[in-house]
Motif scaffolding. Structure first.
Motif, PDB file in Angstrom:
ATOM      1  N   LEU A   1      11.950   6.996   4.699  1.00  0.00           N
ATOM      2  CA  LEU A   1      11.306   6.563   5.797  1.00  0.00           C
ATOM      3  C   LEU A   1       9.987   7.034   5.996  1.00  0.00           C
ATOM      4  N   ARG A   2       8.903   6.419   6.556  1.00  0.00           N
ATOM      5  CA  ARG A   2       7.543   6.700   6.770  1.00  0.00           C
ATOM      6  C   ARG A   2       7.309   6.842   8.157  1.00  0.00           C
ATOM      7  N   SER A   3       6.904   7.904   8.734  1.00  0.00           N
ATOM      8  CA  SER A   3       6.402   7.925  10.139  1.00  0.00           C
ATOM      9  C   SER A   3       4.852   7.988  10.134  1.00  0.00           C
TER      10      SER A   3
ATOM     11  N   VAL B   1       7.558   4.015  12.719  1.00  0.00           N
ATOM     12  CA  VAL B   1       8.142   4.362  11.424  1.00  0.00           C
ATOM     13  C   VAL B   1       8.471   2.979  10.547  1.00  0.00           C
TER      14      VAL B   1
ATOM     15  N   PHE C   1       9.107   1.970   6.118  1.00  0.00           N
ATOM     16  CA  PHE C   1       9.931   2.411   5.287  1.00  0.00           C
ATOM     17  C   PHE C   1       9.601   2.186   3.924  1.00  0.00           C
TER      18      PHE C   1
ATOM     19  N   THR D   1       3.210  -0.998   9.469  1.00  0.00           N
ATOM     20  CA  THR D   1       3.714  -0.467  10.687  1.00  0.00           C
ATOM     21  C   THR D   1       2.785  -0.837  12.103  1.00  0.00           C
TER      22      THR D   1
END
Length: 359
Positions: free
Chosen positions: A142-144, A172, A174, A197
């Motif tokens: 996961l990428r914030s 968030v 991915f 995002t």
């Protein structure tokens, strides 16, 4: 041998994001997840662009609109067992920092800064790697992603001028990918997809909330590769596609041009050769290329395509490595949104330093 050669692939890429497509400043590289054992790295970069243009057939010069900037990134990876590893990464993924000096109406410099903007975005990624066989692995996580900033825009007529603040918003996404490795020749080919995002930026003018501006940060696909080709010698590189046409940030005044808008996606190529000189010292050289696409560029990144040359060196002692790199970028010419300004003959220099530990 494999451990030394794997390290070489990062040397000349230390400053590889000096000039990437759009307003990208970091590519969220996943190579650290494939280091042997547990691993940590801290990287520093200093970027010095020179970007100048002119409108009206050269009668209205922009001045140097590119602002120097620093960036810091870190990554940590821990093996849980022979097959599973977890990783954490902080990367300055996006950024635009420009300032247009107002041309003087008469002799001498005009002591007022004109149109300027600063947007910053970062990515915090939590990921895992699972080794399916001795040669095949998968990775994902996961990428914030956060983005925000401010802009002061001066255009003609003056009724369109405005100053805006964009509150930072996080979303968030991915990432997912796979890799094939052949350790005996330091071969690794990895393919990674990162999702887009979407961000609703609370926007205010002179401290008063006016609206939510929406921006979508792009998805990307990256192919990384490396392979030993001779004793103590490695070839490495990457191909990266980014969906920039999906990214747009409108002006607060809808009669003014958008702050961010792209006519084309970008594909960036990097290719290099690394060499181990002895047990302590290694070096590498790389080139990068991004094809110019034409069309109209954003005022926050008035460039189109690039060609770059990078040099790197690494010193290894026990479990510590210190890697330094420098990259020169010949920035492609572009026509920007406001006033059909032409930006030509521009360049950038980036310096990078990385300290890493294996344990």
């Amino acid at each position: 041998m494999r451990h030394i050669l794997t390290t070489l692939g990062a040397l000349a890429l230390t400053t590889s994001a000096v000039h990437a497509g759009g307003f990208e400043r970091g590519t969220n590289p996943i190579g650290f997840m494939y280091e042997k054992g547990s691993y940590a790295e801290l990287s520093f970069g200093h970027i010095m662009p020179t970007v100048k243009g002119a409108a009206g057939g050269g009668l209205a010069p922009s001045g140097d609109v590119g602002e120097s900037y620093n960036q810091v990134s870190l990554a940590f990876k821990m093996d849980l067992n022979d097959k599973l590893a977890l990783g954490l990464q902080l990367d300055p993924s996006f950024g635009a920092d420009v300032s247009y000096p107002v041309p003087s109406p008469g002799p001498g410099p005009y002591p007022i800064r004109g149109t300027n903007a600063e947007l910053n975005g970062d990515t915090v990624a939590l990921m895992a790697k699972y080794k399916i066989t001795d040669n095949v692995s998968i990775h994902g996580g996961l990428r914030s992603v956060g983005v925000g900033g401010n802009a002061t825009v001066i255009v003609v007529p003056l009724a369109l001028n405005y100053s805006a603040t964009y509150d930072t918003d996080r979303d968030v996404g991915f990432l997912i990918g796979a890799a094939y490795e052949k350790p005996e020749i330091a071969l690794r080919v990895a393919l990674t997809y990162q999702s887009e995002t979407s961000h609703d930026l609370a926007t205010s003018v002179s401290g008063t909330f006016v609206d939510n501006e929406t921006i979508q940060l792009p998805k990307s696909v990256t192919l990384d590769f490396q392979s030993g080709v001779a004793a103590d010698t490695l070839v490495f590189g990457s191909i990266r596609w980014v969906d920039w046409t999906a990214t747009r940030l409108n002006s607060v005044n809808y009669f003014a041009p958008p702050l961010i808008s792209y006519d084309n996606d970008t594909v960036t190529f990097n290719l290099g050769v690394g060499r181990k000189f002895n047990d302590n010292w290694s070096g590498a050289v790389s080139i990068g290329y991004e094809e110019p696409k034409g069309g109209i560029a954003t005022n926050l990144a008035p460039t189109d395509g690039s060609f770059s040359l990078g040099l790197g060196g690494s010193y290894t002692r026990d479990n510590m490595k210190i890697t330094g790199g420098v990259r020169y970028v010949n920035i492609g010419d572009a026509t920007a949104l406001s006033g059909n300004s032409e930006f030509t003959g521009n360049s950038a220099v980036g310096l990078g330093l990385k300290v890493s530990f294996s344990f």
